[in-house]
Design an enzyme around this catalytic site. Structure first.
Site, mmCIF file in Angstrom:
data_model
loop_
_atom_site.group_PDB
_atom_site.id
_atom_site.type_symbol
_atom_site.label_atom_id
_atom_site.label_comp_id
_atom_site.label_asym_id
_atom_site.label_seq_id
_atom_site.Cartn_x
_atom_site.Cartn_y
_atom_site.Cartn_z
ATOM 1 N N LYS A 252 19.684 41.895 53.684
ATOM 2 C CA LYS A 252 18.315 41.368 53.653
ATOM 3 C C LYS A 252 17.375 42.555 53.598
ATOM 4 C CE LYS A 252 15.202 38.055 55.862
ATOM 5 N NZ LYS A 252 13.959 38.732 55.580
ATOM 6 N N GLU A 302 14.233 41.410 45.351
ATOM 7 C CA GLU A 302 13.394 41.966 46.400
ATOM 8 C C GLU A 302 12.985 43.355 45.908
ATOM 9 O OE1 GLU A 302 12.603 40.087 48.977
ATOM 10 O OE2 GLU A 302 11.948 41.433 50.551
ATOM 11 N N PHE A 342 18.851 39.250 43.501
ATOM 12 C CA PHE A 342 19.757 38.430 44.293
ATOM 13 C C PHE A 342 19.956 37.016 43.755
ATOM 14 C CE2 PHE A 342 15.651 38.165 46.576
ATOM 15 C CZ PHE A 342 15.441 36.792 46.598
HETATM 16 P P1 ATP Z 1 10.964 36.791 56.539
HETATM 17 O O1 ATP Z 1 9.735 36.601 57.355
HETATM 18 O O2 ATP Z 1 12.226 36.874 57.354
HETATM 19 O O3 ATP Z 1 10.864 37.835 55.481
HETATM 20 P P2 ATP Z 1 10.346 34.569 54.825
HETATM 21 O O4 ATP Z 1 9.741 33.438 55.585
HETATM 22 O O5 ATP Z 1 9.476 35.393 53.968
HETATM 23 O O6 ATP Z 1 11.226 35.439 55.813
HETATM 24 P P3 ATP Z 1 12.832 33.386 54.273
HETATM 25 O O7 ATP Z 1 13.343 32.533 53.192
HETATM 26 O O8 ATP Z 1 12.823 32.776 55.601
HETATM 27 O O9 ATP Z 1 11.427 33.952 53.863
HETATM 28 O O10 ATP Z 1 13.721 34.697 54.331
HETATM 29 C C1 ATP Z 1 14.157 35.246 53.149
HETATM 30 C C2 ATP Z 1 13.230 36.348 52.669
HETATM 31 O O11 ATP Z 1 13.918 37.563 52.743
HETATM 32 C C3 ATP Z 1 12.882 36.124 51.215
HETATM 33 O O12 ATP Z 1 11.638 35.503 51.062
HETATM 34 C C4 ATP Z 1 12.949 37.505 50.596
HETATM 35 O O13 ATP Z 1 11.651 38.060 50.486
HETATM 36 C C5 ATP Z 1 13.716 38.352 51.583
HETATM 37 N N1 ATP Z 1 15.061 38.785 51.118
HETATM 38 C C6 ATP Z 1 15.533 40.036 51.263
HETATM 39 N N2 ATP Z 1 16.785 40.137 50.805
HETATM 40 C C7 ATP Z 1 17.137 38.908 50.346
HETATM 41 C C8 ATP Z 1 18.315 38.375 49.776
HETATM 42 N N3 ATP Z 1 19.396 39.105 49.605
HETATM 43 N N4 ATP Z 1 18.301 37.059 49.426
HETATM 44 C C9 ATP Z 1 17.206 36.301 49.620
HETATM 45 N N5 ATP Z 1 16.062 36.751 50.164
HETATM 46 C C10 ATP Z 1 16.024 38.036 50.539
#
Ligand code: ATP
Length: 588
Positions: A252, A302, A342
């Site tokens: 991530k 990302e 991704f």
């Molecule tokens: P966070 O606050 O944890 O960044 P979020 O609310 O923006 O989360 P979520 O879907 O809950 O979004 O968490 C996934 C986020 O993590 C995505 O929006 C993306 O920006 C990021 N990310 C980083 N690496 C990856 C990956 N390998 N696959 C998907 N998303 C990823």
């Protein structure tokens, strides 16, 4: 259709905060709207002219609006400013001023919805040296023919301060009820919205072609898809309980999510909240087509800032330097990036949303030629908690936030947060040190060094079942003086006279704010609270949940919309997880 019909509905909407009443007002309005006008009305209700990703903004300042009111009413600017100061809302002030109009004017042309929309559209797309004069001409010609109520709402839309408290879900409920006979068809409309991100278009097709039309919505290049989101888990064990014993783990990365649309050599990028961010990344536009063996595709990546010498990932904040308006080239060379792919959502004429994860990843691997600039996000298939732990360790050592865990046979669920994607961050394991994203709903003026700024903010979580923002805590620590200055500036145009109907708070603030800005907050504990409304009655009767010792982490989550903030359900899960830990500790 006459604009006064819409203005009267807007007035009624401003007077209620009940979702059912708002839905009913919308259904009645839609039922009398000619089909060719429905999309325009749906945009106007949301204070927009087109879907967000088209980036059409009205951008009319208060000064220009005041001049135009003065020109069309014959009342001096000073007096208009006085009325504005008294009522605190320029739309409202304009209606008062027009009641006292000194100039006798005759109506040149009727005020129809078509005319208002077309004029606003012209204003939004005007450019060049004479654009201010032209804008003023257009605004005063509308005001000249408008009655006070019409003028009030024309100005509110122009200034971007129309706040009816109507969520997308409410619009979809009303569309389903008005055009398909029952609210139960909402799910189909939502599906169409998830692939098009254009509520106006969904409305128009529903009105003109009903459910058959809605079923034909397809993924289209340059039209962003609403992103799939992840649930958070606290441990390897919890992940395995939710996903079984074989799933994918990906790093991530801590950067900006970009949905990359490519057709031949043309490229467009959309952020997590579907704003067009193409101009911030000219390097992606130039280089990425060379990395892809495709005619057309939609991919997700990302984007991460890096130190070019060491190859290290840099924190998310570094990317904010790319958000500037001018001298982008300078930011491009000073803040280099890598693009880490991704997912693949569309390839050469076909949607991949229904294709399972393993296959999508395989296809992605095939079409991408990796180099220093474009890479695949590291992935491995894990089968037990040791393997997850090892990969988590590697990810953190490479400067990532944690892991994304993905079900191998799951399709891409646009616009949904569910159990097919989980996120496991190291900090989640440390129960009470968890960070959450909350929405600023109100503010209190500061004292001492903080006089003239806000010293404390009132925050809310997002209740996605009721589509409301229930309060969760007040926060006054963790802010530097610069943070307070910046927040004061950012919050100025979100001040409202009346509490937005979606805010659920018993606590009174000095000023109410439009629920838009999202902040990252740490807290020592989640406790039961008789005052705060998050999860009211969910754990205990007459109690909600609140944060104990909340603190701003310094991170503004500008890429998040309020609906992307931590949900009430997430807070409940954190509260329950935390209780388990406390109980376990006691047993030891
Ligand atoms: P966070 O606050 O944890 O960044 P979020 O609310 O923006 O989360 P979520 O879907 O809950 O979004 O968490 C996934 C986020 O993590 C995505 O929006 C993306 O920006 C990021 N990310 C980083 N690496 C990856 C990956 N390998 N696959 C998907 N998303 C990823």
């Amino acid at each position: 259709m006459e604009f006064i019909i819409l203005a009267e509905v807007f007035k009624k909407m401003e007077e209620t905060s009940k979702r059912l009443e708002l839905t009913k007002l919308l259904v009645d309005l839609f039922e009398k709207t000619p089909h060719e006008l429905i999309s325009k009305i749906v945009y106007l209700i949301q204070g927009k002219l087109r879907p967000d990703f088209e980036g059409i903004e009205l951008g009319v300042g208060e000064k220009l609006a005041i001049k135009a009111i003065s020109k069309s009413s014959g009342i001096p600017i000073k007096r208009i400013e006085e009325d504005y100061r008294k009522v605190g809302d320029l739309g409202h002030a304009a209606s008062i001023v027009l009641e006292q109009k000194t100039q006798t004017t005759f109506v040149v042309e009727d005020i129809t919805i078509e005319r208002v929309y077309d004029t606003l559209y012209k204003i939004a797309t005007l450019d060049g040296p004479r654009s201010q004069d032209m804008k003023m001409k257009y605004i005063s010609s509308l005001l000249n023919d408008a009655n006070p109520l019409e003028a009030r709402f024309i100005l509110k839309i122009l200034l971007g301060i129309l706040r009816l408290g109507i969520a997308e879900n409410t619009v979809m409920d009303a569309l389903a009820a008005a055009y398909t006979g029952t609210k139960e068809n909402r799910a189909l409309l939502e599906k169409a919205y998830n692939v098009s991100s254009d509520l106006g278009k969904v409305a128009e097709v529903t009105a003109k072609k009903g459910l058959d039309g809605i079923k034909t919505f397809q993924v289209t290049v340059f039209n962003p898809i609403r992103p799939m989101l992840a649930e958070r888990v606290k441990s390897e064990k919890e992940a395995m309980e939710k996903m079984g014993n074989k799933f994918a783990a990906e790093y991530k990365l801590d950067g900006e999510r970009a949905q990359i649309h490519v057709k031949s050599n043309a490229v467009k990028l959309f952020s997590r909240s579907l704003e067009d961010i193409t101009r911030h990344y000219p390097d992606i536009v130039e280089k990425i087509p060379k990395n892809l063996k495709v005619n057309d595709a939609i991919l997700e990546a990302e984007v991460v800032a890096i130190n070019e010498d060491s190859g290290e990932y840099l924190p998310f904040q570094e990317l904010m330097h790319r958000r500037r308006k001018y001298k982008i080239e300078k930011a491009v060379s000073e803040y280099p990036i890598t693009v880490n792919f991704f997912d693949l959502l569309y390839l050469d004429g076909k949607s991949c949303l229904e294709v399972e994860y393993t296959k999508r990843r395989e296809m992605l691997q095939k079409i991408l030629s990796e180099n220093e600039f474009a890479k695949l996000v590291p992935m491995t298939v894990v089968q037990n908690d040791n393997e997850i732990e090892d990969f988590l360790e590697n990810s953190i050592n490479s400067g990532c936030e944690g892991l994304m865990l993905k079900m191998l046979d799951a399709s891409y669920k646009a616009g949904a947060r569910g159990n097919s994607w989980l996120k496991l961050k190291r900090e989640y394991k440390n129960e009470l040190g968890d960070s959450i994203d909350l929405i600023v709903i109100g503010a209190f003026f500061g004292r001492g060094r903080r006089t003239g700024k806000y010293g404390t903010l009132l925050l809310a979580s997002y209740d996605d079942q009721n589509d409301t923002f229930p309060s969760i805590c007040k926060v006054g620590t963790g802010f530097t003086d610069e943070d307070l200055d910046q927040l004061y500036q950012l919050l100025q145009d979100k001040v409202t006279l009346k509490k937005n109907p979606r805010i659920d708070s018993e606590m009174e603030a000095d000023v109410w704010l439009e629920p838009e800005l999202v902040l990252e907050i740490m807290a020592s504990e989640i406790t039961l609270s008789p005052i705060h409304k998050t999860a009211m009655n969910a754990i205990r009767k007459n109690s909600g949940l609140a944060l104990r010792f909340p603190k701003f982490t310094g991170k503004l989550r500008l890429e998040k919309t309020p609906e992307d903030a931590s949900t009430t359900q997430e807070i409940i899960a954190l509260y329950k997880g935390q209780r388990k830990v406390i109980q376990n500790q006691k047993q030891i």
